[in-house]
Every structure is written in structure tokens, then in C-alpha cells.
Write an enzyme that holds these catalytic residues in place. Structure first.
Site, PDB file in Angstrom:
ATOM      1  N   ASP A  83       5.584  86.623  18.992  1.00  0.00           N
ATOM      2  CA  ASP A  83       5.724  86.727  17.536  1.00  0.00           C
ATOM      3  C   ASP A  83       6.949  85.916  17.097  1.00  0.00           C
ATOM      4  O   ASP A  83       8.046  86.101  17.629  1.00  0.00           O
ATOM      5  CB  ASP A  83       5.914  88.224  17.203  1.00  0.00           C
ATOM      6  CG  ASP A  83       5.806  88.526  15.727  1.00  0.00           C
ATOM      7  OD1 ASP A  83       5.128  87.767  15.008  1.00  0.00           O
ATOM      8  OD2 ASP A  83       6.388  89.546  15.296  1.00  0.00           O
ATOM      9  N   HIS A  84       6.776  85.038  16.136  1.00  0.00           N
ATOM     10  CA  HIS A  84       7.883  84.257  15.542  1.00  0.00           C
ATOM     11  C   HIS A  84       8.742  83.506  16.559  1.00  0.00           C
ATOM     12  O   HIS A  84       9.978  83.627  16.559  1.00  0.00           O
ATOM     13  CB  HIS A  84       8.791  85.161  14.694  1.00  0.00           C
ATOM     14  CG  HIS A  84       8.117  85.685  13.465  1.00  0.00           C
ATOM     15  ND1 HIS A  84       7.891  84.908  12.346  1.00  0.00           N
ATOM     16  CD2 HIS A  84       7.610  86.901  13.190  1.00  0.00           C
ATOM     17  CE1 HIS A  84       7.264  85.632  11.435  1.00  0.00           C
ATOM     18  NE2 HIS A  84       7.063  86.839  11.920  1.00  0.00           N
TER      19      HIS A  84
HETATM   20  P1  13P Z   1       5.798  94.382   8.904  1.00  0.00           P
HETATM   21  O1  13P Z   1       7.280  94.369   8.814  1.00  0.00           O
HETATM   22  O2  13P Z   1       5.167  94.493   7.547  1.00  0.00           O
HETATM   23  O3  13P Z   1       5.273  95.403   9.829  1.00  0.00           O
HETATM   24  O4  13P Z   1       5.344  92.940   9.481  1.00  0.00           O
HETATM   25  C1  13P Z   1       5.440  92.679  10.852  1.00  0.00           C
HETATM   26  C2  13P Z   1       5.222  91.243  11.177  1.00  0.00           C
HETATM   27  O5  13P Z   1       4.783  90.447  10.383  1.00  0.00           O
HETATM   28  C3  13P Z   1       5.567  90.828  12.540  1.00  0.00           C
HETATM   29  O6  13P Z   1       5.415  89.451  12.721  1.00  0.00           O
HETATM   30  O1  G3H Z   2       8.614  89.865  12.085  1.00  0.00           O
HETATM   31  C1  G3H Z   2       9.368  90.525  12.769  1.00  0.00           C
HETATM   32  C2  G3H Z   2       8.896  91.676  13.590  1.00  0.00           C
HETATM   33  O2  G3H Z   2       8.848  92.853  12.842  1.00  0.00           O
HETATM   34  C3  G3H Z   2       9.728  91.804  14.823  1.00  0.00           C
HETATM   35  O3  G3H Z   2      10.986  92.282  14.513  1.00  0.00           O
HETATM   36  O4  G3H Z   2      12.593  90.794  15.696  1.00  0.00           O
HETATM   37  O5  G3H Z   2      13.263  93.083  15.010  1.00  0.00           O
HETATM   38  O6  G3H Z   2      11.647  92.724  16.883  1.00  0.00           O
HETATM   39  P1  G3H Z   2      12.214  92.221  15.600  1.00  0.00           P
HETATM   40 ZN    ZN Z   3       5.949  88.304  11.010  1.00  0.00          ZN
END
Ligand code: 13P
Ligand code: G3H
Ligand code: ZN
Length: 316
Positions: A83-84
């Protein structure tokens, strides 16, 4: 079954008007809560890991937990997704670590730089059989260490459909996260929640069949917000995306819906409740188990909102 990528999931989700839930995992209890829900509901699953999760839990622990989930649920397709991802190096490391899908989020850079970074990740990932999600447009809220836009500003930085077409053509990314009014975190809107789902329609009209992703899609469920505030928390103005808007989006081109905040709030609410009702409790199992159960019930509910309950078999 081994970990899978998202190709088949997205093909079926697009065709049949649902989305696959992408849930963030940071530890064993969160993962168990999610996985027991999908096992009961027979839904495809994307388990996503942020850079923060990698540094909190370490990849070897997270991987071992996910391997157990995969081994115990051979009838469920499970994807392990970054993720990201913020740099080529992070994405490369995750490809090398066995992720089946990675996200490169260069949405904070210029259009040209976003294309260049994404293209480089796509080339490496595709050479190794891994799919890539990219992002165009800017979301609000806080994601990783990046502070996003306010809701008013989010609505001014929605994904441009013409740019989306050019971006996808030039990078070859497999799915695209779009800005359509959602934000990360628990404070998405100050007043009336408003999404711009016409952005989805416009991209779908130009690129039929192409899978889109909605980040920042937690709903901030009243049950957990109320429990948190009742038991000593302080989130009175928390507000999320209405589930009706999510259900509408998944019938369009949205094939992946990201949820993290709702997991955090479910776990936090239950831990707060145990601590307040039983101040003498100090056995972690006694407060983590109710949190894990709450995650399971919440995820089961979400799978119906997303329409992916019962769809595991067709995504294999
Ligand atoms: P929320 O903060 O709305 O749960 O989104 C999570 C997200 O987009 C993680 O990439
Ligand atoms: O988009 C972000 C997600 O909610 C992950 O968050 O980087 O705090 O794990 P985190
Ligand atoms: Zn996100």
C-alpha cells in the site's frame, strides 16, 4: 493455493459489478479477524501492507502470518499488496519479497514525474510477474507521513479523466487509484459527505473494463465511534464515506476498495471498552480477542457492502 495477483479478481469484479476489499494488516489479530471473515463469507481478499506496517511488524512476521492464512484457506484467492509505495526501491524490495501486487504512489509529484516513476516500477514488477497500482489526483487526510488535502481542496484536485487515459497508456499500470472526494483517516468530511462519482463514470467511458481503486473508503461506523467516545476516547467529529456511496461506486469501475480506519476503530473501541469496564484486566488476550471478533464482524458486513461475499470461487 499460493498467493495470487489481482488480475482475475478485477476482471470478475468489473464484469459482475462488485469490488474486492483491500484491508490493511499490521499484526496477527487484525489479520486473523479479516481472514476469518472472508473464510466464512467465501470472498476474494487483498491483504495490504503499508511501509509503516513493514517497519512496525517486520516483513518476515507479516509474511509468516499471511502464509498461514493462505495455507489454511486454499479455496480463497488472497493477494499480498504493498500500500502506498513511495519509491522505486520500496516497490522493488516488495517485488523481491514476494508481494503479488505493489502500489507506487507518486501522485504528489508532477504528472510527468508520476509517469516516469510509475513506468519504472511497472517495468520491474511486470518482469517479475507482479501487478502495479498507481495513483493520479490527490486525496485528503493523512497517509503514511504525507498530510493530504482538506476536503474542500480534495474536490479541487479530482483525477482528470483525460490525464488518466494518457497516464495509463504511458505507464502500463494495471489499476489506478483515483481522487473522487475520499480522504484517508477518520475525519474525511466536516459536513455533508460528498463524492464525485462522475469521475469514475468519465474514466470508465474512456477506458471500458479498466479497474479503478478507491482509497480512503472507511465509513467510520457509528457503533465504534460511539464506543470510543463513550469509553474515554475523543473522536466526536469523525466522519467517513457513507456505505451507500461505496455500494454505488463498486457497481461502476471501482474494483478495489481500501479500508484501514474502520479496522483500527473496531479494535480500539473494543480495547477501550474492556479497559473501562474491567480496569483490573491485564491479560492482552482478554482485550485483543474482543477486538479481533469485532474486526471479523465488521469485515463480514463490508464484504456485503462491496458485493464480493460468495465470489471467491469465480476469482480463482
Ligand atoms: P481509510 O483511512 O479510509 O481506511 O483508507 C485506507 C487506505 O486508503 C489505505 O490505502
Ligand atoms: O493509507 C494509509 C493506510 O491507512 C496505512 O496507514 O501508514 O499508518 O500504516 P499507515
Ligand atoms: Zn490509501
Amino acid at each position: 493455493m499460493a498467493l495470487v495477483d489481482t488480475k482475475k479478481m478485477f476482471e470478475m469484479a468489473y464484469k459482475n459489478g462488485y469490488a474486492v476489499g483491500a484491508f490493511n494488516v499490521n499484526n496477527m489479530e487484525i489479520t486473523q479477524g479479516i481472514v476469518s471473515a472472508i473464510a466464512e463469507e467465501k470472498a476474494p481478499l487483498i491483504l495490504q501492507i503499508s511501509r509503516g506496517a513493514r517497519s512496525y511488524a517486520s516483513m518476515s512476521y507479516l509474511r509468516a502470518i499471511i502464509d498461514v492464512a493462505v495455507a489454511e484457506n486454499p479455496e480463497i484467492p488472497i493477494c499480498m499488496h504493498l500500500d502506498h509505495g513511495d519509491t522505486f526501491e520500496t516497490c522493488k524490495q516488495c517485488v523481491d519479497d514476494g508481494f503479488t501486487s505493489v502500489m507506487i504512489d507518486a501522485s504528489h509529484y508532477s504528472f510527468e514525474e508520476n509517469i516516469a516513476m510509475t513506468k519504472k516500477v511497472v517495468e520491474y514488477a511486470h518482469d517479475h510477474g507482479v501487478v502495479v497500482e498507481a495513483e493520479l489526483g490527490q486525496l485528503g487526510g493523512i497517509e503514511e507521513d504525507v498530510v493530504g488535502l482538506s476536503h474542500d481542496d480534495v474536490m479541487k484536485h479530482l483525477t482528470d479523466p483525460d490525464q488518466a487515459v494518457e497516464f495509463i497508456e504511458k505507464t502500463g499500470c494495471d489499476s489506478l487509484a483515483v481522487a473522487c472526494g475520499t480522504s484517508h483517516g477518520a475525519f474525511k468530511f466536516k459536513s455533508e459527505p460528498k463524492l464525485a462519482l462522475d469521475v469514475i463514470d468519465k474514466i470508465a467511458a474512456k477506458l471500458p473494463g479498466y479497474p479503478l481503486v478507491m482509497h480512503g473508503s472507511s465509513s467510520v461506523l457509528k457503533e465504534f465511534k460511539d464506543l470510543i467516545n463513550k469509553y474515554g476516547g475523543d473522536m466526536p467529529n469523525a466522519m467517513g464515506v457513507p456505505e451507500s456511496a461505496i455500494s454505488e461506486a463498486v457497481k461502476k469501475a471501482v474494483c478495489k476498495v481500501n479500508i484501514d480506519t474502520d479496522l483500527r476503530m473496531a479494535l480500539t473501541a473494543k480495547i477501550r471498552q474492556v479497559f473501562c469496564e474491567k480496569p483490573g484486566e491485564f491479560d492482552p488476550r482478554k482485550y485483543l480477542a474482543p477486538g479481533r471478533d469485532a474486526i471479523k464482524d465488521m469485515v463480514k458486513h463490508k464484504l456485503h457492502v462491496l458485493g464480493c461475499a460468495g465470489k471467491a470461487a469465480e476469482c480463482m
